[in-house]
Design a protein around this motif. Sequence first.
Motif, PDB file in Angstrom:
ATOM      1  N   HIS A  61      16.299  -0.526   7.189  1.00  0.00           N
ATOM      2  CA  HIS A  61      15.167  -0.601   6.259  1.00  0.00           C
ATOM      3  C   HIS A  61      15.607  -1.212   4.922  1.00  0.00           C
ATOM      4  CE1 HIS A  61      11.369   0.609   4.383  1.00  0.00           C
ATOM      5  NE2 HIS A  61      12.079   1.162   3.407  1.00  0.00           N
ATOM      6  N   LEU A  62      16.741  -0.771   4.408  1.00  0.00           N
ATOM      7  CA  LEU A  62      17.237  -1.292   3.138  1.00  0.00           C
ATOM      8  C   LEU A  62      17.550  -2.787   3.233  1.00  0.00           C
ATOM      9  CD1 LEU A  62      19.469   1.731   2.138  1.00  0.00           C
ATOM     10  CD2 LEU A  62      17.522   0.875   0.822  1.00  0.00           C
ATOM     11  N   TRP A  63      18.133  -3.210   4.341  1.00  0.00           N
ATOM     12  CA  TRP A  63      18.423  -4.633   4.531  1.00  0.00           C
ATOM     13  C   TRP A  63      17.149  -5.456   4.688  1.00  0.00           C
ATOM     14  CZ3 TRP A  63      22.586  -6.838   3.048  1.00  0.00           C
ATOM     15  CH2 TRP A  63      23.835  -6.216   3.150  1.00  0.00           C
ATOM     16  N   GLU A  64      16.172  -4.923   5.372  1.00  0.00           N
ATOM     17  CA  GLU A  64      14.972  -5.703   5.722  1.00  0.00           C
ATOM     18  C   GLU A  64      13.935  -5.787   4.606  1.00  0.00           C
ATOM     19  OE1 GLU A  64      13.686  -3.739   9.287  1.00  0.00           O
ATOM     20  OE2 GLU A  64      15.318  -4.603  10.480  1.00  0.00           O
ATOM     21  N   HIS A  65      14.006  -4.917   3.624  1.00  0.00           N
ATOM     22  CA  HIS A  65      12.996  -4.894   2.568  1.00  0.00           C
ATOM     23  C   HIS A  65      13.634  -5.220   1.216  1.00  0.00           C
ATOM     24  CE1 HIS A  65      11.149  -2.581   5.796  1.00  0.00           C
ATOM     25  NE2 HIS A  65      10.027  -3.084   5.328  1.00  0.00           N
ATOM     26  N   PRO A  66      13.010  -6.089   0.460  1.00  0.00           N
ATOM     27  CA  PRO A  66      13.553  -6.396  -0.868  1.00  0.00           C
ATOM     28  C   PRO A  66      13.241  -5.283  -1.864  1.00  0.00           C
ATOM     29  CG  PRO A  66      11.500  -7.570  -0.531  1.00  0.00           C
ATOM     30  CD  PRO A  66      11.816  -6.872   0.770  1.00  0.00           C
ATOM     31  N   ALA A  67      13.899  -5.370  -2.997  1.00  0.00           N
ATOM     32  CA  ALA A  67      13.602  -4.460  -4.111  1.00  0.00           C
ATOM     33  C   ALA A  67      12.186  -4.732  -4.601  1.00  0.00           C
ATOM     34  CB  ALA A  67      14.612  -4.702  -5.236  1.00  0.00           C
ATOM     35  N   PRO A  68      11.598  -3.795  -5.338  1.00  0.00           N
ATOM     36  CA  PRO A  68      10.243  -4.011  -5.857  1.00  0.00           C
ATOM     37  C   PRO A  68      10.088  -5.307  -6.663  1.00  0.00           C
ATOM     38  CG  PRO A  68      10.842  -1.728  -6.148  1.00  0.00           C
ATOM     39  CD  PRO A  68      12.075  -2.443  -5.666  1.00  0.00           C
ATOM     40  N   ASN A  69      11.173  -5.783  -7.269  1.00  0.00           N
ATOM     41  CA  ASN A  69      11.100  -7.033  -8.032  1.00  0.00           C
ATOM     42  C   ASN A  69      11.250  -8.269  -7.137  1.00  0.00           C
ATOM     43  OD1 ASN A  69      13.843  -7.139  -7.457  1.00  0.00           O
ATOM     44  ND2 ASN A  69      14.516  -7.113  -9.589  1.00  0.00           N
ATOM     45  N   GLY A  70      11.360  -8.050  -5.808  1.00  0.00           N
ATOM     46  CA  GLY A  70      11.456  -9.149  -4.864  1.00  0.00           C
ATOM     47  C   GLY A  70      12.868  -9.593  -4.537  1.00  0.00           C
ATOM     48  N   ARG A  71      13.854  -9.042  -5.210  1.00  0.00           N
ATOM     49  CA  ARG A  71      15.245  -9.440  -4.977  1.00  0.00           C
ATOM     50  C   ARG A  71      15.725  -8.901  -3.634  1.00  0.00           C
ATOM     51  NH1 ARG A  71      20.182 -10.032  -8.881  1.00  0.00           N
ATOM     52  NH2 ARG A  71      21.578 -11.002  -7.378  1.00  0.00           N
ATOM     53  N   ALA A  72      16.319  -9.776  -2.836  1.00  0.00           N
ATOM     54  CA  ALA A  72      16.835  -9.404  -1.518  1.00  0.00           C
ATOM     55  C   ALA A  72      18.050  -8.497  -1.653  1.00  0.00           C
ATOM     56  CB  ALA A  72      17.209 -10.657  -0.733  1.00  0.00           C
ATOM     57  N   THR A  73      18.279  -7.704  -0.630  1.00  0.00           N
ATOM     58  CA  THR A  73      19.445  -6.824  -0.577  1.00  0.00           C
ATOM     59  C   THR A  73      20.667  -7.639  -0.179  1.00  0.00           C
ATOM     60  OG1 THR A  73      18.070  -4.929  -0.003  1.00  0.00           O
ATOM     61  CG2 THR A  73      20.409  -4.767   0.546  1.00  0.00           C
TER      62      THR A  73
END
Length: 158
Positions: free
Chosen positions: A114-126
Motif C-alpha cells: 500500500h505504501l509503495w502503490e500510493h503517493p503522499a497526499p502532496n502527490g510525491r511518490a514513495t
Amino acid sequence: MNDPHQLVPAAARDDVHLSQIGHSEVPRFAALYRTIWAPLGGGGREAWTVADWRSELAQPGTEAWIATLGGHNVGMAQIGWTGQGDAGFTVIGVIPSRQGEGIGGDLLTRLTRHLWEHPAPNGRATHRVWLWTLPDEHPHTIPNYLARGFQRGPDLVG
C-alpha cells in the motif's frame, strides 16, 4: 526498503480482513494498541488518551488500519508518508493470543505494498519504506521485518 521489488511477501491470510479506520474508530484503535503492548511493558503510547490518538492520526499523510479475524480485532498499524518520498510504519502489532500465526507478516506485506502503490497526499511518490523499531519489540518482530525484505539501518535495534 528502497525498491518495491525488495518486498518478500508473507503467506497471504485470506481469513484476515484489513480496513482503514475513520475518526469514530479511534477509541477502538487506542484500546487495541494497549492490548498489544501491555505485555511488552506498555510501549510509548500506553498513557495516550483518545484525544492524543485523534490528534496523531489526523496528521496529513497518516493512516490507521485494523486487522480482524472472524470479526475480532487481531492487529493494527499506523502508517504514513512524509511527503518527501519516505513512507513508513510508526506502529504495527498483533494481539498476543494470535502472534506466531502469520498475521503480522501478512499485515506487513499488505501495508508495505500500500505504501509503495500510493503517493503522499502532496502527490510525491514513495522512494523508501521504513519501519520504526524499539529495543523491547516482540521477538518475532525484527525477524519478520528482515524476512519481508527490509534491511537493517544504522538505527535498527535487535
